[in-house]
Design a protein around this motif. Sequence first.
Motif, PDB file in Angstrom:
ATOM      1  N   PRO A 116       0.798  -1.214  -0.139  1.00  0.00           N
ATOM      2  CA  PRO A 116      -0.022   0.122   0.008  1.00  0.00           C
ATOM      3  C   PRO A 116       0.819   1.358   0.074  1.00  0.00           C
ATOM      4  O   PRO A 116       0.389   2.411  -0.536  1.00  0.00           O
ATOM      5  N   ALA A 117       1.978   1.215   0.532  1.00  0.00           N
ATOM      6  CA  ALA A 117       3.012   2.502   0.650  1.00  0.00           C
ATOM      7  C   ALA A 117       3.322   2.606  -0.801  1.00  0.00           C
ATOM      8  O   ALA A 117       3.313   3.846  -1.211  1.00  0.00           O
ATOM      9  N   SER A 121       2.023   6.099  -2.957  1.00  0.00           N
ATOM     10  CA  SER A 121       3.089   6.977  -2.961  1.00  0.00           C
ATOM     11  C   SER A 121       2.998   8.407  -4.017  1.00  0.00           C
ATOM     12  O   SER A 121       3.299   9.329  -3.706  1.00  0.00           O
ATOM     13  N   HIS A 122       1.805   8.166  -4.974  1.00  0.00           N
ATOM     14  CA  HIS A 122       1.703   9.327  -5.879  1.00  0.00           C
ATOM     15  C   HIS A 122       1.063  10.261  -5.362  1.00  0.00           C
ATOM     16  O   HIS A 122       1.169  11.494  -5.708  1.00  0.00           O
ATOM     17  N   HIS A 123       0.232  10.015  -4.060  1.00  0.00           N
ATOM     18  CA  HIS A 123      -0.329  11.133  -3.424  1.00  0.00           C
ATOM     19  C   HIS A 123       0.549  12.214  -2.886  1.00  0.00           C
ATOM     20  O   HIS A 123       0.247  13.397  -2.604  1.00  0.00           O
ATOM     21  N   TYR A 165      10.199   5.121   3.548  1.00  0.00           N
ATOM     22  CA  TYR A 165      11.151   5.059   2.288  1.00  0.00           C
ATOM     23  C   TYR A 165      10.626   4.715   0.941  1.00  0.00           C
ATOM     24  O   TYR A 165      11.123   5.236   0.037  1.00  0.00           O
ATOM     25  N   VAL A 166       9.636   3.683   0.959  1.00  0.00           N
ATOM     26  CA  VAL A 166       9.142   3.419  -0.387  1.00  0.00           C
ATOM     27  C   VAL A 166       8.537   4.373  -1.009  1.00  0.00           C
ATOM     28  O   VAL A 166       8.499   4.981  -1.939  1.00  0.00           O
ATOM     29  N   PHE A 172      10.481  10.829  -5.687  1.00  0.00           N
ATOM     30  CA  PHE A 172      11.884  11.238  -6.327  1.00  0.00           C
ATOM     31  C   PHE A 172      12.559  10.262  -7.685  1.00  0.00           C
ATOM     32  O   PHE A 172      13.035  10.994  -8.604  1.00  0.00           O
ATOM     33  N   GLU A 173      12.196   9.160  -7.486  1.00  0.00           N
ATOM     34  CA  GLU A 173      12.521   8.218  -8.706  1.00  0.00           C
ATOM     35  C   GLU A 173      11.900   8.592  -9.869  1.00  0.00           C
ATOM     36  O   GLU A 173      12.582   8.485 -10.898  1.00  0.00           O
ATOM     37  N   ALA A 174      10.633   8.817  -9.728  1.00  0.00           N
ATOM     38  CA  ALA A 174       9.649   9.190 -10.881  1.00  0.00           C
ATOM     39  C   ALA A 174      10.356  10.751 -11.391  1.00  0.00           C
ATOM     40  O   ALA A 174      10.215  10.831 -12.749  1.00  0.00           O
TER      41      ALA A 174
END
Length: 245
Positions: A116-117, A121-123, A165-166, A172-174
């Motif tokens: 779920p993390a 994460s896009h939020h 972390y996830v 930031f990877e995106a």
Amino acid sequence: VMCGSLAYMIFPAYTSYYTLIASVTAGLIAAALAAGFPKAPPAEAFADTSYLGHLGLSLRQAAASPLILSLIVFLSLLDGVAGSIDEYWPIYGREAGLGHAGVALWFTVMSAAMIPAGLLSHHLERWPQRALHGVLAAMGALLILGAWFLQSWTIWLIVLFSMGYVMVSTVFEARLQAAIPSETRATVSSLAGLSTELGVMAVYGGFGLIAQATDYRHAFLAFGGFALAMGLVYGARPLRLGRSP
């Protein structure tokens, strides 16, 4: 990880055998799901270039972009400090008083919590820059608390640490992928991966030196402090680290 941990809990006497079966089964399921994805049409057609020529172009593009360089440095630090430390979670679990089965169950819960993390994460992309670095600082604080008390209940602080972390690394990877030109994305991403691996090697060496000079508790405390300091420093002077598409 989840399949291996569950196999260990259910069949502790046949750990290697059933872990292998569980891991292969998980890989086959993942391959079947990937095969069902629609084929993406090519975005652009490129002329053939030499390996060194393409590598040189990628290096020049990365060096000429402060945004790309900043993201590579940030992700290298983040993955080095917060990502690679998961190799030491079995030691943390043992120091916290968990048995072998307890560590396996804890890993299963932690791996499940990362799902779920990642999905949510896009939020975080809509959050202000300082809020994202605040999450990183909070992760460091969780690790400090977990290392300071180091009891069975503190494993849940580590679960929250891993979830944070996830989420932060995904955002930031995106942003890094969005900042790299299409024709050099794979090569620059590989360079970023190399930078991260060099940082990870330094982390492993540093953790070992601290643990050898003191103990594991102080090593976890040190890395929690580094994550907290990193979040506070970036939060105080946030760089323009782009936005995801």
